[in-house]
Design a protein around this motif. Structure first.
Motif, PDB file in Angstrom:
ATOM      1  N   GLY A  63      51.781  71.065  90.447  1.00 36.02           N
ATOM      2  CA  GLY A  63      50.823  70.231  90.564  1.00 36.02           C
ATOM      3  C   GLY A  63      49.402  70.630  89.552  1.00 36.02           C
ATOM      4  N   GLY A  64      49.632  70.875  88.497  1.00 38.20           N
ATOM      5  CA  GLY A  64      48.852  71.012  87.411  1.00 38.20           C
ATOM      6  C   GLY A  64      47.398  70.564  87.717  1.00 38.20           C
ATOM      7  N   ALA A  65      47.376  69.112  88.060  1.00 40.82           N
ATOM      8  CA  ALA A  65      46.171  68.585  88.347  1.00 40.82           C
ATOM      9  C   ALA A  65      46.092  68.442  90.119  1.00 40.82           C
ATOM     10  CB  ALA A  65      45.998  67.231  88.044  1.00 40.82           C
ATOM     11  N   LEU A  66      47.210  68.035  90.743  1.00 45.90           N
ATOM     12  CA  LEU A  66      46.919  67.674  92.221  1.00 45.90           C
ATOM     13  C   LEU A  66      48.183  68.256  93.050  1.00 45.90           C
ATOM     14  CD1 LEU A  66      45.578  64.389  93.522  1.00 45.90           C
ATOM     15  CD2 LEU A  66      47.796  65.062  94.376  1.00 45.90           C
ATOM     16  N   LEU A  67      47.702  68.741  94.116  1.00 47.04           N
ATOM     17  CA  LEU A  67      48.858  69.155  95.000  1.00 47.04           C
ATOM     18  C   LEU A  67      48.572  68.489  96.269  1.00 47.04           C
ATOM     19  CD1 LEU A  67      51.392  70.933  96.100  1.00 47.04           C
ATOM     20  CD2 LEU A  67      49.458  72.846  96.768  1.00 47.04           C
ATOM     21  N   ALA A  68      49.572  67.664  96.989  1.00 45.84           N
ATOM     22  CA  ALA A  68      49.336  67.341  98.394  1.00 45.84           C
ATOM     23  C   ALA A  68      50.467  67.483  99.196  1.00 45.84           C
ATOM     24  CB  ALA A  68      49.131  65.799  98.340  1.00 45.84           C
ATOM     25  N   THR A  69      50.206  68.321 100.364  1.00 49.65           N
ATOM     26  CA  THR A  69      51.515  68.629 101.282  1.00 49.65           C
ATOM     27  C   THR A  69      51.323  68.037 102.674  1.00 49.65           C
ATOM     28  OG1 THR A  69      50.141  70.528 101.987  1.00 49.65           O
ATOM     29  CG2 THR A  69      51.391  70.914 100.157  1.00 49.65           C
ATOM     30  N   ALA A  70      50.188  67.121 102.868  1.00 52.59           N
ATOM     31  CA  ALA A  70      50.244  66.505 104.308  1.00 52.59           C
ATOM     32  C   ALA A  70      48.996  65.508 103.856  1.00 52.59           C
ATOM     33  CB  ALA A  70      49.634  67.558 105.084  1.00 52.59           C
ATOM     34  N   GLY A  71      48.801  64.744 104.900  1.00 46.87           N
ATOM     35  CA  GLY A  71      47.826  63.603 104.823  1.00 46.87           C
ATOM     36  C   GLY A  71      48.247  62.328 104.154  1.00 46.87           C
ATOM     37  N   ASN A  83      47.159  68.300  81.705  1.00 49.92           N
ATOM     38  CA  ASN A  83      47.265  69.288  82.725  1.00 49.92           C
ATOM     39  C   ASN A  83      48.415  70.008  82.693  1.00 49.92           C
ATOM     40  OD1 ASN A  83      44.775  68.323  84.687  1.00 49.92           O
ATOM     41  ND2 ASN A  83      45.911  66.504  84.469  1.00 49.92           N
ATOM     42  N   SER A  84      48.690  71.207  83.192  1.00 46.31           N
ATOM     43  CA  SER A  84      49.633  71.906  82.849  1.00 46.31           C
ATOM     44  C   SER A  84      49.889  72.990  84.237  1.00 46.31           C
ATOM     45  CB  SER A  84      49.360  73.012  81.689  1.00 46.31           C
ATOM     46  OG  SER A  84      48.423  73.731  81.816  1.00 46.31           O
ATOM     47  N   ALA A  85      51.293  73.275  84.108  1.00 48.43           N
ATOM     48  CA  ALA A  85      51.900  73.881  85.221  1.00 48.43           C
ATOM     49  C   ALA A  85      53.289  74.590  84.966  1.00 48.43           C
ATOM     50  CB  ALA A  85      51.945  73.300  86.452  1.00 48.43           C
ATOM     51  N   THR A  86      53.608  75.290  85.605  1.00 52.93           N
ATOM     52  CA  THR A  86      55.115  75.774  85.580  1.00 52.93           C
ATOM     53  C   THR A  86      56.200  74.916  86.010  1.00 52.93           C
ATOM     54  OG1 THR A  86      55.010  77.232  87.681  1.00 52.93           O
ATOM     55  CG2 THR A  86      54.342  78.329  85.562  1.00 52.93           C
ATOM     56  N   ALA A  87      55.801  74.012  86.977  1.00 54.36           N
ATOM     57  CA  ALA A  87      56.526  72.656  87.326  1.00 54.36           C
ATOM     58  C   ALA A  87      55.576  71.807  87.757  1.00 54.36           C
ATOM     59  CB  ALA A  87      57.292  73.151  88.471  1.00 54.36           C
ATOM     60  N   ALA A  88      55.938  70.326  87.918  1.00 59.37           N
ATOM     61  CA  ALA A  88      55.205  69.340  88.085  1.00 59.37           C
ATOM     62  C   ALA A  88      53.710  69.372  87.658  1.00 59.37           C
ATOM     63  CB  ALA A  88      54.995  69.273  89.730  1.00 59.37           C
ATOM     64  N   ALA A  89      53.808  69.327  86.149  1.00 59.00           N
ATOM     65  CA  ALA A  89      52.522  69.451  85.385  1.00 59.00           C
ATOM     66  C   ALA A  89      51.172  68.582  85.900  1.00 59.00           C
ATOM     67  CB  ALA A  89      52.796  69.033  84.017  1.00 59.00           C
ATOM     68  N   LEU A 105      47.702  56.285  85.779  1.00 59.03           N
ATOM     69  CA  LEU A 105      48.244  56.678  84.484  1.00 59.03           C
ATOM     70  C   LEU A 105      48.348  58.119  84.144  1.00 59.03           C
ATOM     71  CD1 LEU A 105      48.824  56.147  81.493  1.00 59.03           C
ATOM     72  CD2 LEU A 105      46.704  56.464  80.747  1.00 59.03           C
ATOM     73  N   VAL A 106      49.794  58.496  84.091  1.00 58.60           N
ATOM     74  CA  VAL A 106      50.086  59.898  84.015  1.00 58.60           C
ATOM     75  C   VAL A 106      50.530  60.473  82.616  1.00 58.60           C
ATOM     76  CG1 VAL A 106      51.593  61.928  84.771  1.00 58.60           C
ATOM     77  CG2 VAL A 106      50.589  60.109  86.415  1.00 58.60           C
ATOM     78  N   ALA A 107      49.763  60.813  81.714  1.00 57.55           N
ATOM     79  CA  ALA A 107      50.110  61.094  80.274  1.00 57.55           C
ATOM     80  C   ALA A 107      49.668  62.469  79.714  1.00 57.55           C
ATOM     81  CB  ALA A 107      49.514  59.845  79.309  1.00 57.55           C
ATOM     82  N   ASP A 108      50.472  62.882  78.696  1.00 56.51           N
ATOM     83  CA  ASP A 108      50.177  63.894  77.924  1.00 56.51           C
ATOM     84  C   ASP A 108      49.910  65.364  78.850  1.00 56.51           C
ATOM     85  OD1 ASP A 108      50.005  62.615  75.565  1.00 56.51           O
ATOM     86  OD2 ASP A 108      48.012  61.761  76.001  1.00 56.51           O
ATOM     87  N   ASN A 109      50.772  65.410  80.007  1.00 56.54           N
ATOM     88  CA  ASN A 109      50.652  66.418  80.560  1.00 56.54           C
ATOM     89  C   ASN A 109      51.810  67.675  80.161  1.00 56.54           C
ATOM     90  OD1 ASN A 109      48.575  66.074  82.683  1.00 56.54           O
ATOM     91  ND2 ASN A 109      49.973  64.121  82.726  1.00 56.54           N
ATOM     92  N   ASN A 110      51.811  68.919  80.369  1.00 58.47           N
ATOM     93  CA  ASN A 110      52.832  69.820  79.865  1.00 58.47           C
ATOM     94  C   ASN A 110      53.319  70.537  80.906  1.00 58.47           C
ATOM     95  OD1 ASN A 110      54.142  71.311  77.882  1.00 58.47           O
ATOM     96  ND2 ASN A 110      52.698  72.625  77.530  1.00 58.47           N
ATOM     97  N   ASP A 116      60.971  70.623  84.307  1.00 59.81           N
ATOM     98  CA  ASP A 116      60.528  69.960  85.316  1.00 59.81           C
ATOM     99  C   ASP A 116      59.818  68.421  84.909  1.00 59.81           C
ATOM    100  OD1 ASP A 116      60.412  69.145  88.311  1.00 59.81           O
ATOM    101  OD2 ASP A 116      58.658  70.385  88.434  1.00 59.81           O
ATOM    102  N   GLY A 117      59.094  67.635  85.488  1.00 54.08           N
ATOM    103  CA  GLY A 117      58.543  66.585  84.939  1.00 54.08           C
ATOM    104  C   GLY A 117      56.944  66.477  85.340  1.00 54.08           C
ATOM    105  N   PRO A 118      55.955  65.508  85.059  1.00 50.28           N
ATOM    106  CA  PRO A 118      54.620  65.670  85.289  1.00 50.28           C
ATOM    107  C   PRO A 118      54.508  65.139  86.665  1.00 50.28           C
ATOM    108  CG  PRO A 118      55.431  63.548  84.328  1.00 50.28           C
ATOM    109  CD  PRO A 118      56.575  64.498  84.128  1.00 50.28           C
ATOM    110  N   VAL A 119      55.296  64.493  87.465  1.00 52.32           N
ATOM    111  CA  VAL A 119      55.411  64.265  89.058  1.00 52.32           C
ATOM    112  C   VAL A 119      56.861  64.708  89.737  1.00 52.32           C
ATOM    113  CG1 VAL A 119      55.243  62.326  90.515  1.00 52.32           C
ATOM    114  CG2 VAL A 119      54.040  62.115  88.264  1.00 52.32           C
TER     115      VAL A 119
END
Length: 145
Positions: A63-71, A83-89, A105-110, A116-119
């Motif tokens: 979740g480089g940009a966004l993490l959602a676990t509920a709601g 955006n960047s992350a070790t997983a789900a950029a 639009l999900v583009a240019d994330n690392n 893993d992927g961006p989503v």
């Protein structure tokens, strides 16, 4: 613009019952172990409409940009880029979150090491993706676990 200056997450919803909408704003320079810019962690409702999530980073997980676990999460004409992350950029959805994305639009994330992927969706997470584009990211487009 809401800029965390690399000092923490931009927005956290961790109380049940909250309803929050952000429109026509940029959320940037957020840094957290997961969910660099935004974390939806409780049975709350978050709407991001015409929002840019850019230059955020998750340092430990996804979740480089966004993490959602509920709601409930709605992304309308939102752009998630650089955006960047070790997983789900870009976006990491897990737990019992129900998400709907329209004209996303999900583009240019690392993602680190292209493993893993961006989503990413895991657990009981649900994502309805309508008229959206996921392109020009490192790794796979969408990872389902």
């Amino acid at each position: 613009m809401l800029d965390a200056g690399g000092q923490g997450r931009v927005l956290t919803l961790n109380q049940a019952g909250i309803q929050f909408t952000a429109e026509h704003v940029t959320l940037s320079e957020g840094v957290a172990q997961e969910g660099g810019a935004v974390a939806l962690l409780a049975d709350a409702r978050l709407v991001l409409r015409d929002v840019l999530l850019t230059r955020n980073r998750a340092t430990l997980r996804g979740g480089g940009a966004l993490l959602a676990t509920a709601g409930r999460l709605e992304l309308v004409r939102t752009r998630v880029s650089e955006n960047s992350a070790t997983a789900a950029a870009a976006i990491d959805l897990s737990g019992k979150v129900k998400a709907r994305a329209v004209a996303l639009l999900v583009a240019d994330n690392n993602v680190a090491a292209n493993i893993d992927g961006p989503v990413r969706l895991s657990g009981q997470a649900r994502l309805d993706l309508v008229a959206s584009t996921i392109a020009y990211n490192s790794g796979s487009a969408v990872v389902l676990e």
